[in-house]
Design an enzyme around this catalytic site. Structure first.
Site, PDB file in Angstrom:
ATOM      1  N   ASP A  67      -9.049   0.837   2.933  1.00  0.00           N
ATOM      2  CA  ASP A  67      -8.844  -0.424   2.230  1.00  0.00           C
ATOM      3  C   ASP A  67      -8.848  -1.629   3.165  1.00  0.00           C
ATOM      4  O   ASP A  67      -8.818  -1.490   4.393  1.00  0.00           O
ATOM      5  CB  ASP A  67      -7.528  -0.377   1.438  1.00  0.00           C
ATOM      6  CG  ASP A  67      -6.398   0.333   2.189  1.00  0.00           C
ATOM      7  OD1 ASP A  67      -6.468   0.412   3.432  1.00  0.00           O
ATOM      8  OD2 ASP A  67      -5.456   0.794   1.533  1.00  0.00           O
ATOM      9  N   ASN A 136       5.741   3.144  -3.727  1.00  0.00           N
ATOM     10  CA  ASN A 136       5.605   3.310  -5.182  1.00  0.00           C
ATOM     11  C   ASN A 136       4.617   4.432  -5.529  1.00  0.00           C
ATOM     12  O   ASN A 136       4.173   4.557  -6.658  1.00  0.00           O
ATOM     13  CB  ASN A 136       5.146   1.994  -5.830  1.00  0.00           C
ATOM     14  CG  ASN A 136       3.795   1.517  -5.279  1.00  0.00           C
ATOM     15  OD1 ASN A 136       3.211   2.176  -4.413  1.00  0.00           O
ATOM     16  ND2 ASN A 136       3.298   0.408  -5.774  1.00  0.00           N
ATOM     17  N   HIS A 138       1.579   4.774  -4.137  1.00  0.00           N
ATOM     18  CA  HIS A 138       0.153   4.437  -4.010  1.00  0.00           C
ATOM     19  C   HIS A 138      -0.498   5.199  -2.857  1.00  0.00           C
ATOM     20  O   HIS A 138       0.155   5.577  -1.888  1.00  0.00           O
ATOM     21  CB  HIS A 138      -0.094   2.922  -3.919  1.00  0.00           C
ATOM     22  CG  HIS A 138       0.306   2.248  -2.649  1.00  0.00           C
ATOM     23  ND1 HIS A 138       0.853   0.987  -2.607  1.00  0.00           N
ATOM     24  CD2 HIS A 138       0.219   2.632  -1.341  1.00  0.00           C
ATOM     25  CE1 HIS A 138       1.075   0.641  -1.361  1.00  0.00           C
ATOM     26  NE2 HIS A 138       0.706   1.623  -0.575  1.00  0.00           N
ATOM     27  N   GLU A 143      -2.792   1.504  -6.993  1.00  0.00           N
ATOM     28  CA  GLU A 143      -1.433   1.220  -7.433  1.00  0.00           C
ATOM     29  C   GLU A 143      -1.109   1.966  -8.734  1.00  0.00           C
ATOM     30  O   GLU A 143      -2.035   2.361  -9.468  1.00  0.00           O
ATOM     31  CB  GLU A 143      -1.290  -0.289  -7.665  1.00  0.00           C
ATOM     32  CG  GLU A 143      -1.477  -1.137  -6.399  1.00  0.00           C
ATOM     33  CD  GLU A 143      -0.244  -1.183  -5.509  1.00  0.00           C
ATOM     34  OE1 GLU A 143       0.384  -0.131  -5.279  1.00  0.00           O
ATOM     35  OE2 GLU A 143       0.080  -2.282  -5.029  1.00  0.00           O
TER      36      GLU A 143
END
Ligand code: F6R
Length: 241
Positions: A67, A136, A138, A143
């Site tokens: 990313d 979280n 990811h 996400e």
């Protein structure tokens, strides 16, 4: 799914580096999927050390990173291109032309995503994908959502991710709101997936992701279905199991 126990961050990094090192020795022209963040830094440092000793050769390796922040280019020290160069590429003999990262400064979202997916295909796919785990759940910047997104896409970062990543920036306002990320299919099609997780702060999400249901609400949970997934985690990260 294999879980490899490590005593602490240092041992986790060494064990992960051993797995990557074996991959590169067995297949010198491996396509390595790489990650940024604090989790893989120790792994990169160990690989650099072994390269310096003459035990590893990256000359034929190719790499694709997961990313990049939208709007950040190579000159920004918060960009992932900068991170990869300073933490890994500048210290080994990989050919810079063979290292690939989504282009954060390409404003044409459709074009950039299509280019990156085509690039991964043209390399013949990923041999080993290294991952960290977001607080979280990811992976890359996939996400939590109602669905899994298959290919490279532009994502609006969640508040949880912005909060977690602000430590790398001067202030919260400087954290970009968007990023380009490989999709779940790109990651799931890798021949092998290796995740490094460290610290008590990740214990809850490790349990949810790998011992809970497979759901796009916890993106990493999809890795339970991968044919060759290895989690290398330290005692603190495994403490909720
Ligand atoms: C980084 C990435 C992210 C991180 C994750 C964990 O390229 O894609 O998914 O792996 O946010 O970050 P750290 O390791 O800093 O806790």
């Amino acid at each position: 799914m294999k879980i490899i126990f490590a005593k602490d961050y240092r041992q986790m990094s060494r064990k992960a580096a051993n797995i990557i090192s074996a991959q590169v020795i067995l297949k010198p022209d491996s396509v390595l999927g790489l990650a940024t963040g604090s989790s893989p830094i120790g792994t990169y440092q160990q690989l650099i050390e072994w390269y310096r000793k003459g035990d590893l050769d990256f000359a034929q390796c190719r790499s694709v990173n997961l990313d990049e922040y939208v709007g950040l280019g190579a000159s920004s020290d918060q960009s992932y291109v900068y991170f990869m160069r300073s933490n890994f590429f500048d210290h080994i003999n990989i050919n810079p032309a063979n290292t690939h990262i989504p282009c954060g400064v390409n404003p044409n979202e459709k074009e950039e995503c299509a280019r990156y997916d085509a690039l991964i295909r043209s390399l013949g796919g990923i041999d080993l994908q290294l991952l960290g785990l977001g607080p979280n759940g990811h992976i890359g910047f996939n996400e939590p959502d109602d669905f899994f997104t298959k290919g490279t896409h532009r994502v609006h970062l969640t508040e949880a991710t912005i909060q977690a990543n602000k430590r790398f920036f001067e202030c919260e306002e400087d954290v970009p709101a968007y990023a380009y990320t490989m999709g779940i299919c790109d990651i799931m099609q890798a021949e092998r997936v290796l995740m490094v997780v460290s610290g008590a702060g990740k214990a809850g999400i490790v349990k949810e992701a790998f011992f809970g249901p497979v759901t796009p609400r916890v993106p990493a949970s999809i890795l339970q279905l991968h044919k060759d997934f290895t989690l290398v985690a330290d005692e603190a990260a495994l403490s909720a199991l």
